[in-house]
Write a protein that holds these residues in place. Structure first.
Motif, PDB file in Angstrom:
ATOM      1  N   ILE B  61       0.684  -1.145  -0.305  1.00 17.16           N
ATOM      2  CA  ILE B  61       0.100   0.197   0.035  1.00 17.16           C
ATOM      3  C   ILE B  61       0.528   1.320  -0.373  1.00 17.16           C
ATOM      4  O   ILE B  61       2.336   1.852  -0.024  1.00 17.16           O
ATOM      5  CB  ILE B  61      -1.192   0.468   0.728  1.00 17.16           C
ATOM      6  N   THR B  62       0.361   2.817  -0.224  1.00 20.53           N
ATOM      7  CA  THR B  62       1.354   3.451  -0.200  1.00 20.53           C
ATOM      8  C   THR B  62       0.737   4.265   0.987  1.00 20.53           C
ATOM      9  O   THR B  62      -0.531   4.275   1.259  1.00 20.53           O
ATOM     10  CB  THR B  62       0.766   4.121  -1.586  1.00 20.53           C
ATOM     11  N   VAL B  63       1.421   4.494   1.123  1.00 20.21           N
ATOM     12  CA  VAL B  63       0.688   6.647   2.469  1.00 20.21           C
ATOM     13  C   VAL B  63       1.281   7.650   2.493  1.00 20.21           C
ATOM     14  O   VAL B  63       3.079   7.373   2.141  1.00 20.21           O
ATOM     15  CB  VAL B  63       1.609   5.397   4.258  1.00 20.21           C
ATOM     16  N   VAL B  64       1.326   8.196   2.451  1.00 14.39           N
ATOM     17  CA  VAL B  64       1.823   9.444   2.155  1.00 14.39           C
ATOM     18  C   VAL B  64       1.842  10.527   3.038  1.00 14.39           C
ATOM     19  O   VAL B  64       0.397  10.634   3.725  1.00 14.39           O
ATOM     20  CB  VAL B  64       0.888  10.763   1.202  1.00 14.39           C
ATOM     21  N   HIS B  67       1.669   9.502   9.896  1.00 15.94           N
ATOM     22  CA  HIS B  67       0.891   9.219  10.396  1.00 15.94           C
ATOM     23  C   HIS B  67       0.964   8.424  11.814  1.00 15.94           C
ATOM     24  O   HIS B  67       1.858   8.221  12.002  1.00 15.94           O
ATOM     25  CB  HIS B  67      -0.192   8.634   9.187  1.00 15.94           C
TER      26      HIS B  67
END
Lengths: 124, 720
Positions: B61-64, B67
């Motif tokens: 997955i991609t997390v920008v 967080h």
């Protein structure tokens, strides 16, 4: 996917309405692709700055020159002023107590201290 | 104060007309996006992308951005850390850039088929055209942006502060960012890039330096020293000193000011439970238990012994009875009788009886008097010894030899025994003498003994050192390897060196003849024997003496404590102690100002470029024309901007540094931007909202018609 992750919306969706070309179209899954970017060094090389007039500013010629004043030598461990230099470890040190410390340091620590000021031995 | 991201999705995207530009400040550490004309960006997040895999499904997955780390617990982040699109301050990885733009536009609320708004995006000064082209292509092709303008963040910040009246039309912007620092002069409100200069140092380097120093200082707490935490520490505690040398001297001397300048970060720590000493009853109970167990074992052994004695006595009784019976049996019935009993002859029964008696004696704990028996039977045993050889048969001669051998060994044994007894007597006499001496003058005797002990132990120590020196070099285990300066070889190694050098130099004149003669090769035998010498470690005379003196001292001197075996040479091993509160503290002392000092002396971390204070002078020197009035106007309006200029003491230090390099009497004013972090975006927002903005942009058509070379020349104009 867990509900708390979904609620927080931290995962970037694959599809966006506002995009003309989606990520999955540009980089299809399962297709091997080589390195498709250039590092800064390669970018600079490809720019051929030497072909342009030297008074025209570019990324390379705006860099600062080396300092005019020699840098104060500071102790690698404590940060104090360092009048001494240990020829064996190549570390700078402030006094006898620090000397004792550096002589008892394991060699990987010595190298890490040297690496802090870019003076470590780099094996290629 | 740690910076907090702003990533709520905006809902009013559709209210904005398609002529309203979107403003993006694409900074090295933070990405800010918002609408032209507004005073705050709508969305702010860290300019990083993570691509972890889901732990159970294995999906990437991609997390920008940043967080809550708790939400990432479902993902395996070990294989890919946070990645940035920047190399130095230039965007080079456009795949990552695309993820970031996706996230930015998404959070701004974009929901139509394309991004139908002009874009103003910041870039670094003198961005290489390759990077600029890729960015333009990305925005045109993937997002369908109608037109784009590029500007420099430091210039926007300067212009914004000029509008606020903080700085003048002529001046200098010193912008210290995440990876780089720039000095950009302004003349008549326009940035002069010919005279700007860049040093590749920024907040990243400060944080990294602090992180490395702390993890070297506290190797046990490396896991606590994450990038984010160290960044927080830096922002909260670091400051810039007017003079590094004098500040550090305060710490070196340990003056009273040190305490208040030192910060301490207490890590979570719970005291380990103290082990209670066992109570009296407990000890008594344990002792009783042990005693009982011992008693039982003893009883068991006793029972076994008595049963064995019983058995043996029975056997002896049986055998004696058998012998008695045998006497009564008639001559011719002997064989049949014996066959019944299982014995072959009378002798066998006799020997069995003797054996049983002996075992019985042993079991009862009686002494076995074999020696005396031997004495008594001596005469008949060695009956052949005194008979001349020629009177004997060959068999007897053989027997005689055997007897001779036996006799001599027995005699030798006896002699040794006698000698031992004599020695015992001698020792006793010596002991008596020493005791007398001691009684005569106990103090003097003790002193003598101690002196002797000292002398002997030193001697033994010295020998040991000579033998093992070279293995532990000056008590320093840093493993620099081999024989360095000031290290001695041990005796064996020295001898080997000597042999090798003689082999190399002594033969022939200038000609290597080693190996022609066979005895040359003996050298290797000698060498290997030297090595083996070390291994047979018999206690020498000195060592034996030392042992004797030590035991004597132990007997009579209660204060005596023998030196440990390893000797004083070894580094004292850290004694185990329970971990205390102090072991969970991270102390920031010199580091508080040592780390930001790299901005003024990049040499400290091996970057051979001038620091911030010198950059101002360099920039002014690079101006295309010399004009003292202009230079003075410039130094009168020096603006500090960028995330890295928020340290306390920055402006003062910079002013002092610039004053040193400028002519005497030059007016110098250093001011800090109203908001060093957000001013670049705000400035850009003002420019994007201006009437002239559409003339500064270029469209997709322009780009593809005019090409790269034109884009190279493209420059945003800051004078409206």
């Amino acid at each position: 996917m867990e509900t708390d992750v979904l609620e927080a919306e931290i995962v970037l969706p694959n599809h966006f309405n506002f995009k003309r070309v989606q990520m999955y179209e540009k980089y299809p899954k399962g297709q091997a692709r080589g390195r498709h970017w250039k590092h800064l060094k390669q970018i600079i090389q490809a720019e051929n700055f030497q072909n342009y007039p030297p008074n025209e500013p570019n990324y390379v010629n705006i860099e600062s020159p080396p300092p005019m004043h020699p840098c104060k030598r500071i102790c690698d461990i404590t940060g104090f002023e360092a009048p001494y230099f240990d020829p064996r470890t190549k570390l700078r040190y402030a006094n006898a107590e620090v000397f004792k410390v550096i002589r008892s340091l394991p060699s990987d620590y010595v190298q890490r201290y040297l690496a802090l000021r870019n003076a470590a031995v780099v094996l290629k | 104060m740690p910076f907090i991201s702003k990533i709520e999705r905006q809902s009013d995207y559709s209210h904005f007309d398609s002529t309203v530009p979107i403003v993006i400040d694409n900074g090295g550490s933070y990405f800010r996006i918002g609408w032209a004309g507004e005073s705050e960006p709508r969305v702010i997040f860290r300019n990083i992308v993570q691509r972890p895999r889901h732990k159970t499904t294995g999906e990437t997955i991609t997390v920008v951005g940043d967080h809550n780390p708790a939400l990432l617990r479902y993902f395996d982040c070990t294989r890919s850390g946070p990645r940035s699109a920047f190399d130095n301050n230039v965007v080079y990885q456009f795949e990552i850039m695309e993820y970031i733009l996706d996230f930015g536009f998404d959070r701004l609320g974009a929901d139509q088929s394309q991004i139908d708004h002009p874009i103003l995006i910041t870039e670094c000064a003198c961005n290489p055209v390759h990077s600029r082209c890729r960015m333009a292509e990305l925005l045109f092709e993937s997002y369908g942006v109608p037109s784009i303008a590029f500007g420099v963040d430091a210039a926007f910040s300067y212009k914004y502060n000029e509008q606020l009246g903080i700085c003048n039309r002529d001046g200098l912007a010193i912008c210290s960012g995440f990876m780089t620092s720039h000095a950009i002069p302004f003349i008549n409100g326009e940035a002069v890039y010919e005279a700007c200069c860049r040093t590749n140092i920024g907040g990243y380097h400060v944080t990294d330096y602090l992180k490395q120093l702390l993890s070297l200082k506290y190797p046990h707490h490396i896991s606590k020293l994450t990038w984010e935490k160290v960044e927080d520490l830096k922002m909260e505690h670091c400051y810039i000193v007017p003079d590094y040398a004098s500040e550090v001297r305060i710490f070196q001397k340990g003056d009273k000011g040190v305490e208040e300048k030192t910060r301490c970060w207490q890590l979570p720590w719970t005291p380990s439970p103290v082990e209670e000493q066992p109570s009296e009853e407990e000890i008594a109970r344990k002792a009783a238990l042990k005693e009982r167990q011992g008693q039982r074992l003893r009883e068991m052994a006793e029972a076994k012994r008595s049963s064995r004695i019983n058995e043996l006595e029975n056997e002896i009784g049986g055998l004696e009875f058998l012998l008695k019976q045998l006497k009564q049996v008639e001559e011719n019935n002997v064989l049949t009788f014996l066959r019944e009993t299982g014995y072959a002859s009378k002798q066998e029964i006799d020997s069995a009886l003797a054996k049983a008696i002996q075992s019985l004696r042993k079991a009862k704990g009686e002494q076995i008097e074999t020696e005396e028996k031997m004495d008594s039977s001596m005469a008949e045993k060695y009956n052949l010894v005194n008979v001349p050889d020629d009177m004997l048969t060959p068999d007897q001669i053989k027997e005689k030899r055997k007897q001779l051998f036996l006799k001599s060994t027995t005699e030798a044994r006896q002699r040794a025994k006698q000698k031992r007894a004599e020695e015992e007597l001698e020792r006793e006499r010596e002991m008596k003498m020493e005791e007398e001496k001691r009684l005569e003058n106990p103090e003097r005797y003790l002193e003598d003994l101690r002196a002797k002990y000292q002398q002997l132990s030193e001697k033994v120590e010295q020998r040991k050192r000579l033998k093992t020196n070279g293995n532990n070099t000056n008590g320093n285990q840093n493993g620099s390897g081999g024989v360095g300066r000031g290290e001695r070889l041990n005796a064996a190694q020295r001898e080997r060196m000597r042999l090798l050098t003689t082999a190399a130099f002594d033969r022939g004149k200038g000609e290597d003849t080693f190996g022609i003669k066979d005895e040359d090769w003996q050298l290797y035998k000698l060498m290997s024997r030297d090595n083996d010498d070390d291994e047979d470690e018999k206690p020498t005379e000195d060592e034996a003496d030392l042992a004797r003196v030590t035991s004597r001292l132990r007997e009579i001197d209660p204060t005596f404590f023998p030196k440990s075996e390893s000797g004083s040479l070894m580094v004292e091993a850290p004694r185990f102690r329970p971990l205390a509160k102090e072991d969970f503290q991270i102390i920031l002392g010199v580091e508080r100002f040592r780390c930001p000092e790299v901005l003024f002396h990049p040499n400290l971390i091996g970057i051979d470029q001038s620091g911030l204070d010198e950059m101002a002078g360099i920039s002014i020197r690079r101006l295309p024309f010399k004009d003292q009035g202009l230079e003075e106007r410039i130094t009168k309006s020096i603006l500090l901007t960028g995330g890295c200029c928020q340290y306390p003491g920055m402006a003062e230090r910079l002013e002092a540094g610039i004053r040193m390099s400028r002519p005497c009497g030059t007016p110098i004013t250093v001011v800090r931007a109203s908001d060093p972090i957000l001013d670049a975006w705000r400035g850009a927002s003002v420019y994007a909202a201006a009437m002239q903005f559409p003339h500064q942009t270029f469209s997709r058509m322009d780009y593809y018609e005019k090409g790269e070379d034109w884009l190279r020349q493209y420059q945003f104009s800051y004078t409206i």
